[in-house]
Design an enzyme around this catalytic site. Structure first.
Site: not given
Length: 491
Positions: A76, A81, A84, A197, A201, A466, A471
């Protein structure tokens, strides 16, 4: 990965081998020995030390085939992570610069990207994290040993020092995701082999910084994820500029006199061979667990022979009473940093007698950081159908347009929300899926609701903020079964 021994040990050096053994009095030098200094192993070791345990961590990075190596912190921190997400951010900033002109910003001259500047900054940040981990271990009095650990018996760990390890030479062609983050120069025109993934990525940020990038897909993209969502991710990437070679299998890579790499592959749809040249070929076809070097068979730790991963129970225990395994190395466990960290901390607390709480691996949220991010928690639509039956689930969905996309005149065709529910009653939410900006931030918030038994009623009773993309989840009301248009209109 992390394999742990809840015993005391004494170190003994034999040539370039260090042995953790029981001494003549039958006592041991450590309460806990952790093999693997990734996120989970570090979390477990520090937690155990805080609870009064005497702890040692063994961590050694096997260099990649190109010779790339890094410091403590695991995948990671060093090649996953963290770098990346930073390179993904670099790509997002490139898109933002293009959008900025639509918003009135005057940007003189052509926009270009400098790989070396980015790479140096990312690598310096990673090194600072390596140093931080070492300082934390020292502060908590955890013994850190930069050696490769393996088991002699259920109470003995040996470690091979650097002087006893032959580092294999670099292979002639190809790099992996371990290498891409540590390149000093741009990889240029790149072929990414694989559709996990990690592959998507990497291809996404390479495209985003302006590199000619192709993804070679053998079967399906994002295996294990909701396939409708996976299709939206790759559709967006194709519109974004990433090329895809579907249903293709690489056959050979040859280096030409010019230095370019000629790749030959078979198109499985036509059966014909095709060729193209690239500056770099990045293999992103998955990681194999490093269990062979641990000598697990000597002490009776059972593995899944097909995957090579360790068979573990709900409490992370293995087939040997005082040896535990958690993180990516555990069979059936999600290969995610946060789960390894939490599992490691909980294990340390159980071993110290502080709790009986087990790690809950259900409904763990995650995000794929592709150009259009994809966040999800819970079951895919396919998995929900498999577990509950098609007639027992209801799928609510919506196509929406982020406000940020409007002025910039960006295509939002793949910005989509899917909420998979149990049919009947309050309609318990089984899975939630979101493609759009900041998908990780959106999904993290809704993930907590899954721990509280979230239902569609709860979602509908939530007042949205909003104007946000998040939302739209609180307004989703059109089911797939209804056949109605799910496109959001108005603000």
């Amino acid at each position: 990965m992390a394999a742990l021994c809840r015993v005391r040990h004494r170190w003994k050096r034999t040539n370039c081998i260090k042995l953790l053994t029981r001494n003549l009095t039958g006592t041991f030098d450590y309460d806990l020995v952790v093999i693997g200094g990734g996120s989970g192993g570090l979390a477990c070791s520090k937690e155990a030390a805080q609870l009064g345990q005497k702890v040692a961590v063994l961590d050694y990075v096997e260099p990649s085939v190109k010779g790339t190596k890094w410091g403590i912190g695991g995948t990671c921190v060093n090649v996953g992570c963290i770098p990346k997400k930073l390179m993904h951010q670099a790509a997002l900033l490139g898109t933002a610069l293009k959008d900025a002109q639509k918003y009135g910003w005057q940007i003189p001259g052509p926009i270009s990207h400098n790989w070396s500047t980015m790479a140096e900054a990312v690598q310096n940040h990673v090194r600072s994290l390596n140093w931080g981990h070492r300082v934390q271990l020292q502060d908590k009095e955890v013994k850190y040993l930069n050696i490769k650990g393996s088991l002699v018996d259920e109470h003995t760990v040996k470690g091979l020092t650097r002087t006893g390890k032959e580092i294999p030479g670099a292979v002639e062609h190809g790099i992996t995701s371990d290498d891409i983050f540590w390149l000093k120069e741009s990889p240029g025109k790149t072929l990414v082999v694989g559709a996990s993934y990690v592959a998507l990525e990497c291809a996404g940020f390479l495209t985003g910084i302006g590199l000619d990038t192709t993804v070679m897909v053998r079967s399906i993209p994002l295996r294990g994820f909701d396939q409708q969502m996976a299709g939206l991710v790759t559709d967006y990437m194709e519109a974004y500029g990433t090329k895809f070679s579907w249903r293709s299998v690489p056959k050979s890579v040859d280096k030409l006199a010019s230095g370019a790499l000629q790749v030959t592959w078979t198109d499985k749809q036509t059966g014909k061979d095709q060729r193209d040249t690239f500056d770099s070929v990045l293999w992103a076809v998955g990681r194999a667990p490093e269990t062979k070097t641990l000598s697990l068979e000597k002490v009776g730790v059972k593995l899944n022979e097909e995957s090579g991963k360790i068979l573990v129970a709900a409490d992370e225990s293995t087939s040997v009473p005082n040896i535990y395994a958690f993180g990516d190395i555990g069979e059936g466990r999600p290969e995610l940093t946060p789960t390894a960290i939490k599992a490691g901390k909980l294990l340390a607390r159980r071993l110290a007698g502080q709790t009986n709480e087990l790690m809950n691996y259900d409904n763990v949220a995650t995000t794929v950081f592709t150009p259009l991010e994809y966040g999800c928690v819970g079951l895919s639509e396919e998995e929900a159908e498999s577990r509950h039956g098609k007639d027992s689930i209801e799928v609510y969905h919506a196509f929406y347009k982020p406000l940020e996309f409007t002025v910039a005149e960006r295509d939002a065709s793949q910005c989509y929300i899917k909420v998979v529910c149990k049919r009947g009653g309050d309609q318990r939410i089984l899975g939630l899926h979101f493609t759009g900006p900041n998908a990780g931030e959106v999904t993290q918030g809704f993930a907590m609701g899954f721990q509280c038994g979230a239902t569609l009623t709860h979602l509908m009773e939530t007042v949205g903020i909003h104007p946000t993309c998040a939302e739209e989840l609180t307004k989703v009301n059109v089911s797939k079964r209804s056949g109605l248009d799910a496109t959001v209109t108005g603000c």
